[in-house]
Scaffold this motif. Sequence first.
Motif, PDB file in Angstrom:
ATOM      1  N   UNK A 163     -12.055 -24.145   1.790  1.00 21.78           N
ATOM      2  CA  UNK A 163     -11.970 -23.044   2.729  1.00 21.78           C
ATOM      3  C   UNK A 163     -13.728 -22.117   2.814  1.00 21.78           C
ATOM      4  N   UNK A 164     -14.221 -22.192   3.623  1.00 21.91           N
ATOM      5  CA  UNK A 164     -15.242 -21.348   2.947  1.00 21.91           C
ATOM      6  C   UNK A 164     -14.887 -20.055   2.389  1.00 21.91           C
ATOM      7  N   UNK A 165     -13.588 -19.212   2.819  1.00 21.26           N
ATOM      8  CA  UNK A 165     -13.862 -17.883   2.298  1.00 21.26           C
ATOM      9  C   UNK A 165     -13.127 -18.224   0.872  1.00 21.26           C
ATOM     10  N   UNK A 166     -12.940 -19.448   0.296  1.00 17.59           N
ATOM     11  CA  UNK A 166     -12.135 -19.843  -0.676  1.00 17.59           C
ATOM     12  C   UNK A 166     -13.240 -20.105  -1.649  1.00 17.59           C
ATOM     13  N   UNK A 167     -14.397 -19.790  -1.691  1.00 14.65           N
ATOM     14  CA  UNK A 167     -15.310 -20.670  -2.452  1.00 14.65           C
ATOM     15  C   UNK A 167     -15.484 -19.519  -3.904  1.00 14.65           C
ATOM     16  N   UNK A 168     -16.347 -20.009  -4.969  1.00 12.65           N
ATOM     17  CA  UNK A 168     -16.922 -19.221  -5.791  1.00 12.65           C
ATOM     18  C   UNK A 168     -18.229 -17.956  -5.024  1.00 12.65           C
ATOM     19  N   UNK A 169     -18.521 -16.750  -5.385  1.00 12.42           N
ATOM     20  CA  UNK A 169     -19.509 -16.209  -5.117  1.00 12.42           C
ATOM     21  C   UNK A 169     -20.077 -15.121  -6.409  1.00 12.42           C
ATOM     22  N   UNK A 170     -20.947 -15.717  -7.187  1.00 10.14           N
ATOM     23  CA  UNK A 170     -21.506 -14.902  -7.493  1.00 10.14           C
ATOM     24  C   UNK A 170     -21.970 -13.039  -7.728  1.00 10.14           C
ATOM     25  N   UNK A 171     -21.575 -12.590  -6.208  1.00 10.56           N
ATOM     26  CA  UNK A 171     -22.188 -11.351  -5.872  1.00 10.56           C
ATOM     27  C   UNK A 171     -20.583 -10.472  -5.940  1.00 10.56           C
ATOM     28  N   UNK A 172     -19.639 -11.307  -5.903  1.00  7.48           N
ATOM     29  CA  UNK A 172     -18.186 -10.698  -5.905  1.00  7.48           C
ATOM     30  C   UNK A 172     -17.810 -10.503  -7.662  1.00  7.48           C
ATOM     31  N   UNK A 173     -17.386  -9.984  -7.161  1.00  7.37           N
ATOM     32  CA  UNK A 173     -16.170  -9.914  -8.632  1.00  7.37           C
ATOM     33  C   UNK A 173     -14.042 -10.831  -7.822  1.00  7.37           C
ATOM     34  N   UNK A 174     -13.601 -11.596  -7.469  1.00 11.24           N
ATOM     35  CA  UNK A 174     -12.951 -11.474  -6.543  1.00 11.24           C
ATOM     36  C   UNK A 174     -11.571 -11.368  -7.570  1.00 11.24           C
ATOM     37  N   UNK A 175     -10.578 -10.630  -6.893  1.00 13.07           N
ATOM     38  CA  UNK A 175      -9.319 -10.243  -7.832  1.00 13.07           C
ATOM     39  C   UNK A 175      -8.369 -11.007  -6.857  1.00 13.07           C
ATOM     40  N   UNK A 176      -6.923 -11.961  -7.383  1.00  7.99           N
ATOM     41  CA  UNK A 176      -6.162 -11.761  -7.197  1.00  7.99           C
ATOM     42  C   UNK A 176      -4.686 -10.970  -6.884  1.00  7.99           C
ATOM     43  N   UNK A 177      -4.326 -10.037  -5.464  1.00 10.68           N
ATOM     44  CA  UNK A 177      -3.142  -9.968  -5.792  1.00 10.68           C
ATOM     45  C   UNK A 177      -1.707 -10.543  -5.018  1.00 10.68           C
ATOM     46  N   UNK A 178      -1.875 -10.481  -5.925  1.00  8.08           N
ATOM     47  CA  UNK A 178       0.213 -11.235  -6.121  1.00  8.08           C
ATOM     48  C   UNK A 178       1.071  -9.818  -5.484  1.00  8.08           C
ATOM     49  N   UNK A 179       1.347 -10.040  -4.454  1.00  4.87           N
ATOM     50  CA  UNK A 179       2.798  -9.550  -3.936  1.00  4.87           C
ATOM     51  C   UNK A 179       3.266  -9.233  -2.931  1.00  4.87           C
ATOM     52  N   UNK A 180       4.249  -8.952  -2.267  1.00  6.77           N
ATOM     53  CA  UNK A 180       5.599  -9.840  -1.862  1.00  6.77           C
ATOM     54  C   UNK A 180       5.086  -9.538  -0.305  1.00  6.77           C
ATOM     55  N   UNK A 181       5.395 -10.790   0.438  1.00  6.83           N
ATOM     56  CA  UNK A 181       5.264 -10.895   1.923  1.00  6.83           C
ATOM     57  C   UNK A 181       6.566 -11.359   2.462  1.00  6.83           C
ATOM     58  N   UNK A 182       7.343 -11.181   2.287  1.00  5.69           N
ATOM     59  CA  UNK A 182       8.299 -11.746   2.467  1.00  5.69           C
ATOM     60  C   UNK A 182       9.302 -11.692   1.370  1.00  5.69           C
TER      61      UNK A 182
END
Length: 367
Positions: free
Chosen positions: A9-28
């Motif tokens: 999906x569009x939000x799930x693509x790489x962007x060279x202007x952005x440094x993406x960080x996976x925030x892994x935390x409990x949702x349930x």
Amino acid sequence: MFRHDLPAPEWFTADDSVLGVALVFPLQGPAGIFGPACELCARLAAEEVNRDGGVLGRELRLVPVDGSGPPHEVAAQVEALVDLGVVQGVTGWHISSVRQALAPRIAHRVPYVYTALYEGGEDTAGVFLTSETPRDQLRPAMDLLAHERGVRRWFVVGNDYVWPRHTARSARVYARASGGRVAGEAYLPLGTHDFEPVLRRIERSDADAVLMLLVGSDAVRFNRAFAAYGLHARCLRLSTLMDENMLMASGSSATEDLYSTAGFFASLANRDTLDFHGQYAARYGVEAPALGSLGESCYEGVLLLAALLKRAGTLDVAAIGAAAGAVSYEGPRGLLHLRDAHVRQRIYLARADGLDFDVLTELTARP
């Protein structure tokens, strides 16, 4: 789980202007009770980093990942984000079983800041840790309670996975060192509701203290059952994982003689913690989830990850590791430094006072 053979999906693509960080935390699941505070604290830190210019000339953007699923599935999901170039770092609070599944898959590729208190011993290159370990958190607390409260017989109640079982091994050593012993142990699946069998075992063991190594809502239900069974009148409880959200959910009638040890409590009143409270309240309002050590750890996770990248000046994991010894950051617990990939920190002992914590003493001075 993400699949590599499907369009992202569009939000799930790489962007060279952005440094993406996976925030892994409990949702349930059991840890979901403090998941909202984890996310809000991490977002507060990300906004702070971006106001200061971001990281390596890029905007830091968090990509939430539910860390409450089966460890191999969580690890595969985060690995997919790394493979696609969506994230260049990982942080967050999640249980040790998830960390053990995740670290071998991504730590050599992107920096990984783990924020949960844990059993100790993690030495995977590329993994950096902000929170407490039994040596500095549990050992002095058990020693103090042995001397001040005369505790001699401990009963360990934990969830059935790596952190409780490994921590219990340490607890046996610490109990003997202070003239006592572990009189019994019980390990229960995550999501346990029926505690009557283990409460009967505690009663028969003649224990005078219970070491709680239970996660989230499991600890809440245990506290309620413990009080209803009447054991609070003869057994104190010590938890190394009990934040303000869990305390409030337990209810004041279920927290008598309950101790907690951590590097942060919301009731600590100093300049750093008061500033943090003010920022949190101003951003999210008075109805936001309660601040506590577990949410606060995710705030620090983002700050430490940003500090590591800024110090190294690169995304290369080997270079980040080489520069890590000179890294420090300032947050709600003051100015903190790394040593051997772990944060050096103060740790406190607190006692529940209704729905709040009364901080009694500092257990471990900063080395």
